[in-house]
Design an enzyme around this catalytic site. Structure first.
Site, PDB file in Angstrom:
ATOM      1  N   GLU A 197      -1.559   5.064  20.072  1.00  0.00           N
ATOM      2  CA  GLU A 197      -2.383   4.050  19.410  1.00  0.00           C
ATOM      3  C   GLU A 197      -3.696   4.686  18.976  1.00  0.00           C
ATOM      4  O   GLU A 197      -4.313   5.434  19.753  1.00  0.00           O
ATOM      5  CB  GLU A 197      -2.650   2.897  20.380  1.00  0.00           C
ATOM      6  CG  GLU A 197      -3.584   1.832  19.845  1.00  0.00           C
ATOM      7  CD  GLU A 197      -3.817   0.713  20.870  1.00  0.00           C
ATOM      8  OE1 GLU A 197      -2.868   0.362  21.585  1.00  0.00           O
ATOM      9  OE2 GLU A 197      -4.958   0.231  20.960  1.00  0.00           O
ATOM     10  N   GLU A 203     -13.192  -0.973  16.648  1.00  0.00           N
ATOM     11  CA  GLU A 203     -13.266  -2.203  17.419  1.00  0.00           C
ATOM     12  C   GLU A 203     -14.733  -2.575  17.568  1.00  0.00           C
ATOM     13  O   GLU A 203     -15.601  -1.701  17.661  1.00  0.00           O
ATOM     14  CB  GLU A 203     -12.663  -2.046  18.814  1.00  0.00           C
ATOM     15  CG  GLU A 203     -11.172  -1.948  18.871  1.00  0.00           C
ATOM     16  CD  GLU A 203     -10.700  -1.872  20.308  1.00  0.00           C
ATOM     17  OE1 GLU A 203     -10.377  -2.929  20.882  1.00  0.00           O
ATOM     18  OE2 GLU A 203     -10.671  -0.752  20.857  1.00  0.00           O
TER      19      GLU A 203
END
Length: 294
Positions: free
Chosen positions: A173, A178
Site C-alpha cells: 500500500e 493522508e
C-alpha cells in the site's frame, strides 16, 4: 480503513493503522456518480495554489484524468459502497455512496455529509481505479484541496493490484496523501507505505507541515516518484519523505498498483466529528497525472 471483503472468500489480519480496501460493487443505477441531488454548484473552488508541470525530463505522461465533463469517467473509476467491516476496520462513521461524487467545473468533488443513511450518520464517497488503471513506477501528481474540520480523514492512495490473490498487507500500500482534520492538524500531510515483512505487517511514514495556512485553504500538489529501488514523497515539489525499497521484504513495491480516493468521517486516527465540525465538507481534485520513465 479496513478490508470489507465480500467478493473473495479470504480473511485477513486487520490492523487499524493502515488504509484498507473493500471489494463491494458500485451503485448500478449511478455508476458515474453524477447526482442532481448532490448540489455542489455553490462549492467555492479556490483559484490559487500550487500547480505542477505537464512534462518532466526523462519521463512521458502516460495517463491523466482532468475530470472534465459532467460525470465520473467509468473507464477510469468505480465506486466502493457501504460501511466496510467495523467501519472499514477503523471505526469510521460514514456510508460510502456514489451519489456523493460530482464532476463539475473541471474538478472531481467528493462530499462528506451529515445525513442518516442505512444506519450511518454520515455519507461520503470512495472511488477506485482497480481493473481499469494500474501502473508500476513513475511519478504521480494529484492537485487537490482538502476538507477541514474535526473528524475529516481524506486520502489519496494506492493498493497493489494483486490484492485479490494475496491480500493485505502482502499486496503493498502506498499512501500518497493522508490528512486528519481538527486539533490544529490540517496543516500536515502524511505519506506512508504498508507491506508484509516476514509474515507481519510493517509500515513506514513521514509527514510535512506546510509553512502557513491549512491544506483546505488552496490547492496543493501531492506527489510520489517511484522506482524499483525507492519511493519519494513531495508536496508542491518539496521532498519530505523517502524509503529505500531494495530489501527483498519490500518486493511488493516492484509490482503494479491502482488508485483510491476517498474522504472518511471519523475513525481511530482523527476521532469523531464534534460540534465544531461544519458539514458538508469537500475534497476537490483538479487532476491526477501519471508519468513513466523513458
Amino acid at each position: 480503513m479496513k478490508f470489507s471483503n465480500r467478493v473473495y472468500p479470504i480473511f485477513f489480519l486487520i490492523l487499524s493503522t493502515g488504509l484498507f480496501f473493500s471489494c463491494d460493487s458500485e451503485d448500478k443505477d449511478n455508476p458515474g456518480g453524477s447526482n442532481p441531488d448532490n448540489n455542489v454548484s455553490q462549492v467555492v473552488i479556490p483559484e490559487d495554489g500550487a500547480t505542477s508541470p505537464t512534462s518532466y525530463p526523462g519521463m512521458t505522461l502516460v495517463w491523466e484524468d482532468d475530470f472534465e465533463g459532467s460525470s465520473l469517467d467509468i473507464a477510469n473509476w468505480s465506486h466502493e459502497i457501504g460501511t466496510g467491516d467495523n467501519g472499514w476496520g477503523n471505526n469510521e462513521l460514514q456510508y460510502y455512496r456514489s451519489q456523493n461524487t460530482s464532476v463539475e467545473r473541471g474538478h472531481l468533488i467528493i462530499t462528506a455529509k451529515k445525513e442518516s443513511f442505512n444506519g450511518s450518520e454520515y455519507t461520503s464517497s470512495r472511488i477506485v481505479s482497480q481493473n481499469k488503471k494500474q501502473f508500476r513506477y513513475g511519478r504521480v501528481d494529484i492537485r487537490a484541496v482538502l476538507p477541514r474540520g474535526q473528524g475529516m480523514w481524506p486520502a489519496l492512495w494506492m493498493l497493489g493490484s494483486n490484492f485479490p490473490e494475496v491480500g493485505w498487507p502482502a499486496c503493498g500500500e502506498i499512501d500518497i496523501m493522508e490528512m486528519v482534520g481538527g486539533q490544529g492538524r490540517e496543516n500536515t500531510v502524511h505519506g506512508t507505505v504498508h507491506w508484509q515483512n516476514d509474515g507481519s505487517h510493517a509500515e513506514f511514514s513521514g509527514s510535512y507541515k506546510i509553512p502557513s495556512g491549512t491544506l483546505a485553504d488552496k490547492f496543493h500538489v501531492f506527489s510520489i516518484e517511484w522506482t524499483s529501488s525507492r519511493i519519494t514523497w513531495y508536496i508542491d515539489n518539496q521532498k519530505y519523505h523517502e524509503i529505500d525499497t531494495t530489501p527483498a521484504q519490500l518486493d511488493e513495491f516492484r509490482r503494479s498498483f491502482f488508485f483510491i480516493m476517498n474522504v472518511a468521517v471519523g475513525g481511530n486516527w482523527p476521532g469523531p466529528p464534534n460540534n465544531t465540525t461544519v458539514f458538508p465538507q469537500h475534497m476537490i481534485v483538479d487532476y491526477i497525472r501519471v508519468f513513466q520513465f523513458d
